[in-house]
Motif scaffolding. Structure first.
Motif, PDB file in Angstrom:
ATOM      1  N   LYS A 173       0.826  -1.210   0.000  1.00 52.39           N
ATOM      2  CA  LYS A 173       0.000   0.000   0.000  1.00 52.39           C
ATOM      3  C   LYS A 173       0.859   1.257   0.000  1.00 52.39           C
ATOM      4  CE  LYS A 173      -4.214  -1.773   2.065  1.00 52.39           C
ATOM      5  NZ  LYS A 173      -5.124  -1.739   3.209  1.00 52.39           N
ATOM      6  N   VAL A 174       1.919   1.259   0.800  1.00 53.31           N
ATOM      7  CA  VAL A 174       2.819   2.419   0.839  1.00 53.31           C
ATOM      8  C   VAL A 174       3.472   2.625  -0.522  1.00 53.31           C
ATOM      9  CG1 VAL A 174       5.001   3.283   1.788  1.00 53.31           C
ATOM     10  CG2 VAL A 174       3.251   2.356   3.317  1.00 53.31           C
ATOM     11  N   ASN A 175       3.957   1.547  -1.132  1.00 52.53           N
ATOM     12  CA  ASN A 175       4.598   1.649  -2.438  1.00 52.53           C
ATOM     13  C   ASN A 175       3.616   2.106  -3.521  1.00 52.53           C
ATOM     14  OD1 ASN A 175       7.287   1.017  -1.817  1.00 52.53           O
ATOM     15  ND2 ASN A 175       6.770  -1.141  -1.683  1.00 52.53           N
ATOM     16  N   LEU A 176       2.373   1.627  -3.457  1.00 50.19           N
ATOM     17  CA  LEU A 176       1.359   2.081  -4.404  1.00 50.19           C
ATOM     18  C   LEU A 176       1.086   3.574  -4.235  1.00 50.19           C
ATOM     19  CD1 LEU A 176      -1.288  -0.787  -4.423  1.00 50.19           C
ATOM     20  CD2 LEU A 176       0.084  -0.002  -6.341  1.00 50.19           C
ATOM     21  N   ASP A 177       0.996   4.020  -2.981  1.00 44.56           N
ATOM     22  CA  ASP A 177       0.764   5.443  -2.725  1.00 44.56           C
ATOM     23  C   ASP A 177       1.906   6.294  -3.271  1.00 44.56           C
ATOM     24  OD1 ASP A 177      -1.701   5.059  -1.556  1.00 44.56           O
ATOM     25  OD2 ASP A 177      -0.918   5.060   0.490  1.00 44.56           O
ATOM     26  N   ILE A 178       3.140   5.826  -3.079  1.00 40.05           N
ATOM     27  CA  ILE A 178       4.290   6.559  -3.609  1.00 40.05           C
ATOM     28  C   ILE A 178       4.214   6.603  -5.135  1.00 40.05           C
ATOM     29  CG2 ILE A 178       6.810   6.495  -3.938  1.00 40.05           C
ATOM     30  CD1 ILE A 178       6.960   5.350  -1.050  1.00 40.05           C
ATOM     31  N   PHE A 179       3.927   5.460  -5.754  1.00 44.94           N
ATOM     32  CA  PHE A 179       3.892   5.395  -7.208  1.00 44.94           C
ATOM     33  C   PHE A 179       2.790   6.287  -7.781  1.00 44.94           C
ATOM     34  CE2 PHE A 179       2.675   3.569 -11.304  1.00 44.94           C
ATOM     35  CZ  PHE A 179       3.896   3.615 -11.944  1.00 44.94           C
ATOM     36  N   VAL A 180       1.576   6.172  -7.235  1.00 45.23           N
ATOM     37  CA  VAL A 180       0.446   6.932  -7.789  1.00 45.23           C
ATOM     38  C   VAL A 180       0.534   8.404  -7.417  1.00 45.23           C
ATOM     39  CG1 VAL A 180      -2.063   7.238  -7.717  1.00 45.23           C
ATOM     40  CG2 VAL A 180      -1.096   4.944  -7.935  1.00 45.23           C
ATOM     41  N   ASN A 181       0.664   8.691  -6.130  1.00 41.62           N
ATOM     42  CA  ASN A 181       0.586  10.089  -5.692  1.00 41.62           C
ATOM     43  C   ASN A 181       1.864  10.872  -5.943  1.00 41.62           C
ATOM     44  OD1 ASN A 181      -2.120   9.910  -4.805  1.00 41.62           O
ATOM     45  ND2 ASN A 181      -1.430   8.872  -2.966  1.00 41.62           N
ATOM     46  N   ALA A 182       2.982  10.347  -5.496  1.00 43.85           N
ATOM     47  CA  ALA A 182       4.234  11.102  -5.620  1.00 43.85           C
ATOM     48  C   ALA A 182       4.757  11.094  -7.055  1.00 43.85           C
ATOM     49  CB  ALA A 182       5.289  10.550  -4.670  1.00 43.85           C
ATOM     50  N   PHE A 183       4.801   9.923  -7.676  1.00 48.02           N
ATOM     51  CA  PHE A 183       5.393   9.840  -9.018  1.00 48.02           C
ATOM     52  C   PHE A 183       4.419  10.279 -10.107  1.00 48.02           C
ATOM     53  CE2 PHE A 183       6.384   7.173 -12.840  1.00 48.02           C
ATOM     54  CZ  PHE A 183       7.443   7.951 -13.278  1.00 48.02           C
ATOM     55  N   LEU A 184       3.270   9.610 -10.224  1.00 48.84           N
ATOM     56  CA  LEU A 184       2.362   9.925 -11.324  1.00 48.84           C
ATOM     57  C   LEU A 184       1.666  11.273 -11.144  1.00 48.84           C
ATOM     58  CD1 LEU A 184       0.709   6.450 -11.994  1.00 48.84           C
ATOM     59  CD2 LEU A 184       2.505   7.571 -13.310  1.00 48.84           C
ATOM     60  N   ASN A 185       1.019  11.478 -10.012  1.00 47.87           N
ATOM     61  CA  ASN A 185       0.228  12.696  -9.846  1.00 47.87           C
ATOM     62  C   ASN A 185       1.069  13.947  -9.607  1.00 47.87           C
ATOM     63  OD1 ASN A 185      -2.125  11.295 -10.275  1.00 47.87           O
ATOM     64  ND2 ASN A 185      -2.603  11.055  -8.118  1.00 47.87           N
ATOM     65  N   ASN A 186       2.177  13.816  -8.878  1.00 48.51           N
ATOM     66  CA  ASN A 186       3.010  14.987  -8.589  1.00 48.51           C
ATOM     67  C   ASN A 186       4.262  15.054  -9.453  1.00 48.51           C
ATOM     68  OD1 ASN A 186       1.295  16.074  -6.601  1.00 48.51           O
ATOM     69  ND2 ASN A 186       2.081  14.591  -5.125  1.00 48.51           N
ATOM     70  N   LYS A 187       4.445  14.088 -10.342  1.00 54.34           N
ATOM     71  CA  LYS A 187       5.581  14.057 -11.280  1.00 54.34           C
ATOM     72  C   LYS A 187       6.934  14.149 -10.571  1.00 54.34           C
ATOM     73  CE  LYS A 187       2.005  15.185 -13.951  1.00 54.34           C
ATOM     74  NZ  LYS A 187       0.756  15.232 -13.206  1.00 54.34           N
ATOM     75  N   ASP A 188       7.037  13.545  -9.399  1.00 55.25           N
ATOM     76  CA  ASP A 188       8.276  13.578  -8.618  1.00 55.25           C
ATOM     77  C   ASP A 188       9.069  12.303  -8.911  1.00 55.25           C
ATOM     78  OD1 ASP A 188      10.343  13.729  -6.812  1.00 55.25           O
ATOM     79  OD2 ASP A 188       9.059  14.036  -5.052  1.00 55.25           O
ATOM     80  N   GLU A 189       9.938  12.374  -9.918  1.00 53.43           N
ATOM     81  CA  GLU A 189      10.708  11.207 -10.342  1.00 53.43           C
ATOM     82  C   GLU A 189      11.638  10.682  -9.259  1.00 53.43           C
ATOM     83  OE1 GLU A 189      12.721  12.239 -13.948  1.00 53.43           O
ATOM     84  OE2 GLU A 189      10.899  12.050 -15.152  1.00 53.43           O
ATOM     85  N   SER A 190      12.066  11.530  -8.346  1.00 55.36           N
ATOM     86  CA  SER A 190      12.972  11.084  -7.285  1.00 55.36           C
ATOM     87  C   SER A 190      12.314  10.031  -6.398  1.00 55.36           C
ATOM     88  CB  SER A 190      13.436  12.267  -6.435  1.00 55.36           C
ATOM     89  OG  SER A 190      12.356  12.802  -5.677  1.00 55.36           O
ATOM     90  N   GLN A 191      10.994  10.061  -6.287  1.00 54.28           N
ATOM     91  CA  GLN A 191      10.289   9.082  -5.460  1.00 54.28           C
ATOM     92  C   GLN A 191      10.325   7.687  -6.075  1.00 54.28           C
ATOM     93  OE1 GLN A 191       8.904   9.643  -2.373  1.00 54.28           O
ATOM     94  NE2 GLN A 191       9.975  11.593  -2.608  1.00 54.28           N
ATOM     95  N   LEU A 192      10.424   7.624  -7.380  1.00 51.21           N
ATOM     96  CA  LEU A 192      10.428   6.339  -8.062  1.00 51.21           C
ATOM     97  C   LEU A 192      11.645   5.508  -7.675  1.00 51.21           C
ATOM     98  CD1 LEU A 192       8.702   4.792 -10.091  1.00 51.21           C
ATOM     99  CD2 LEU A 192      10.167   5.695 -11.883  1.00 51.21           C
ATOM    100  N   ASP A 193      12.783   6.169  -7.504  1.00 55.28           N
ATOM    101  CA  ASP A 193      14.006   5.442  -7.150  1.00 55.28           C
ATOM    102  C   ASP A 193      13.897   4.743  -5.803  1.00 55.28           C
ATOM    103  OD1 ASP A 193      15.241   6.161  -9.531  1.00 55.28           O
ATOM    104  OD2 ASP A 193      16.043   8.012  -8.674  1.00 55.28           O
TER     105      ASP A 193
END
Length: 143
Positions: free
Chosen positions: A37-57
Protein backbone atom coordinates in the motif's frame (compact mmCIF):
# COMPACT_ATOMS: atom_id res chain seq x y z
CA UNK A 1 -4.44 5.52 -32.84
CA UNK A 2 -6.51 7.96 -30.83
CA UNK A 3 -5.00 9.51 -27.70
CA UNK A 4 -7.50 7.88 -25.27
CA UNK A 5 -6.70 4.49 -26.82
CA UNK A 6 -2.97 5.01 -26.27
CA UNK A 7 -3.58 6.03 -22.67
CA UNK A 8 -5.78 3.01 -22.08
CA UNK A 9 -3.22 0.61 -23.53
CA UNK A 10 -0.44 2.14 -21.44
CA UNK A 11 -2.23 2.39 -18.13
CA UNK A 12 -4.24 -0.80 -18.44
CA UNK A 13 -1.15 -2.92 -18.78
CA UNK A 14 1.06 -0.99 -16.39
CA UNK A 15 3.03 -3.43 -14.30
CA UNK A 16 5.49 -2.34 -11.68
CA UNK A 17 7.89 -4.36 -9.58
CA UNK A 18 8.60 -2.43 -6.45
CA UNK A 19 11.01 -2.99 -3.65
CA UNK A 20 9.89 -3.27 -0.08
CA UNK A 21 11.71 -1.53 2.70
CA UNK A 22 15.26 -2.67 3.47
CA UNK A 23 15.91 -3.93 -0.08
CA UNK A 24 13.00 -6.35 -0.21
CA UNK A 25 12.86 -7.25 3.45
CA UNK A 26 9.88 -6.58 5.68
CA UNK A 27 10.65 -4.97 8.98
CA UNK A 28 9.44 -6.69 12.11
CA UNK A 29 5.74 -6.18 12.71
CA UNK A 30 5.13 -4.89 9.18
CA UNK A 31 2.70 -6.71 6.91
CA UNK A 32 3.37 -7.31 3.24
CA UNK A 33 0.03 -5.64 2.46
CA UNK A 34 1.06 -2.48 4.35
CA UNK A 35 4.33 -2.26 2.40
CA UNK A 36 2.53 -2.72 -0.92
CA UNK A 37 0.00 0.00 0.00
CA UNK A 38 2.82 2.42 0.84
CA UNK A 39 4.60 1.65 -2.44
CA UNK A 40 1.36 2.08 -4.40
CA UNK A 41 0.76 5.44 -2.73
CA UNK A 42 4.29 6.56 -3.61
CA UNK A 43 3.89 5.40 -7.21
CA UNK A 44 0.45 6.93 -7.79
CA UNK A 45 0.59 10.09 -5.69
CA UNK A 46 4.23 11.10 -5.62
CA UNK A 47 5.39 9.84 -9.02
CA UNK A 48 2.36 9.92 -11.32
CA UNK A 49 0.23 12.70 -9.85
CA UNK A 50 3.01 14.99 -8.59
CA UNK A 51 5.58 14.06 -11.28
CA UNK A 52 8.28 13.58 -8.62
CA UNK A 53 10.71 11.21 -10.34
CA UNK A 54 12.97 11.08 -7.28
CA UNK A 55 10.29 9.08 -5.46
CA UNK A 56 10.43 6.34 -8.06
CA UNK A 57 14.01 5.44 -7.15
CA UNK A 58 12.88 4.59 -3.63
CA UNK A 59 10.51 1.86 -4.81
CA UNK A 60 11.80 0.43 -8.11
CA UNK A 61 14.35 -2.36 -7.86
CA UNK A 62 17.28 -2.97 -10.20
CA UNK A 63 15.47 -6.01 -11.68
CA UNK A 64 12.33 -3.97 -12.42
CA UNK A 65 10.41 -4.95 -15.54
CA UNK A 66 7.41 -3.18 -17.07
CA UNK A 67 5.35 -5.02 -19.64
CA UNK A 68 2.50 -3.95 -21.88
CA UNK A 69 0.59 -6.73 -23.58
CA UNK A 70 3.35 -9.11 -22.48
CA UNK A 71 6.01 -7.04 -24.28
CA UNK A 72 8.84 -5.63 -22.16
CA UNK A 73 8.92 -1.84 -22.49
CA UNK A 74 11.16 -0.85 -19.56
CA UNK A 75 13.77 -2.70 -17.54
CA UNK A 76 14.89 -0.02 -15.07
CA UNK A 77 13.68 3.18 -13.45
CA UNK A 78 15.33 5.42 -16.06
CA UNK A 79 13.44 3.71 -18.88
CA UNK A 80 10.20 4.00 -16.88
CA UNK A 81 10.83 7.72 -16.29
CA UNK A 82 11.49 8.26 -20.00
CA UNK A 83 8.33 6.42 -21.04
CA UNK A 84 6.24 8.34 -18.51
CA UNK A 85 7.66 11.69 -19.64
CA UNK A 86 5.73 11.18 -22.88
CA UNK A 87 2.51 11.24 -20.82
CA UNK A 88 3.69 14.04 -18.50
CA UNK A 89 4.53 16.19 -21.56
CA UNK A 90 1.29 15.45 -23.40
CA UNK A 91 -0.88 15.77 -20.30
CA UNK A 92 0.86 18.09 -17.80
CA UNK A 93 -2.18 17.97 -15.51
CA UNK A 94 -2.31 14.13 -15.60
CA UNK A 95 -3.94 12.68 -12.50
CA UNK A 96 -4.85 9.16 -11.46
CA UNK A 97 -7.95 9.38 -9.29
CA UNK A 98 -10.10 7.00 -7.28
CA UNK A 99 -7.52 4.24 -7.17
CA UNK A 100 -9.36 1.29 -5.65
CA UNK A 101 -6.86 -1.44 -4.87
CA UNK A 102 -7.07 -5.07 -4.02
CA UNK A 103 -4.01 -6.86 -2.71
CA UNK A 104 -3.50 -10.60 -2.86
CA UNK A 105 -0.14 -12.00 -1.81
CA UNK A 106 2.49 -10.15 -3.96
CA UNK A 107 0.01 -8.76 -6.46
CA UNK A 108 -2.08 -5.61 -6.46
CA UNK A 109 -4.97 -4.87 -8.77
CA UNK A 110 -5.71 -1.18 -9.09
CA UNK A 111 -8.86 0.26 -10.66
CA UNK A 112 -8.19 3.84 -11.66
CA UNK A 113 -9.43 6.80 -13.65
CA UNK A 114 -6.94 8.86 -15.63
CA UNK A 115 -7.80 12.50 -16.23
CA UNK A 116 -5.81 15.12 -18.07
CA UNK A 117 -5.81 17.78 -20.74
CA UNK A 118 -3.75 17.26 -23.88
CA UNK A 119 -1.90 20.59 -23.89
CA UNK A 120 1.48 19.24 -24.96
CA UNK A 121 2.87 16.98 -27.67
CA UNK A 122 1.95 13.36 -26.91
CA UNK A 123 4.48 11.17 -28.68
CA UNK A 124 4.09 12.33 -32.25
CA UNK A 125 0.58 13.74 -31.77
CA UNK A 126 0.34 17.53 -31.45
CA UNK A 127 -1.61 19.04 -28.57
CA UNK A 128 -5.38 19.11 -29.06
CA UNK A 129 -6.40 21.03 -25.95
CA UNK A 130 -9.01 18.33 -25.30
CA UNK A 131 -9.70 16.78 -21.92
CA UNK A 132 -9.32 13.02 -21.56
CA UNK A 133 -10.86 10.68 -19.03
CA UNK A 134 -10.06 6.98 -19.19
CA UNK A 135 -10.76 4.24 -16.63
CA UNK A 136 -8.91 0.98 -16.38
CA UNK A 137 -7.26 -1.75 -14.35
CA UNK A 138 -3.56 -2.30 -13.68
CA UNK A 139 -1.93 -5.44 -12.33
CA UNK A 140 1.21 -4.77 -10.31
CA UNK A 141 3.51 -7.46 -9.00
CA UNK A 142 5.78 -6.84 -6.02
CA UNK A 143 8.78 -8.99 -5.14
Amino acid sequence: MKIPSLITVFLLMLMVSCKEQNRGQLTEGQSKEAVIKVNLDIFVNAFLNNKDESQLDSIVMENYVRKMNNVTVATNSEELKASMNVFFTGFPDLQLVNPDRYIFENDAFVYWTFTGTNTGVFGEVPATGKKAKVSGLSHLHFN
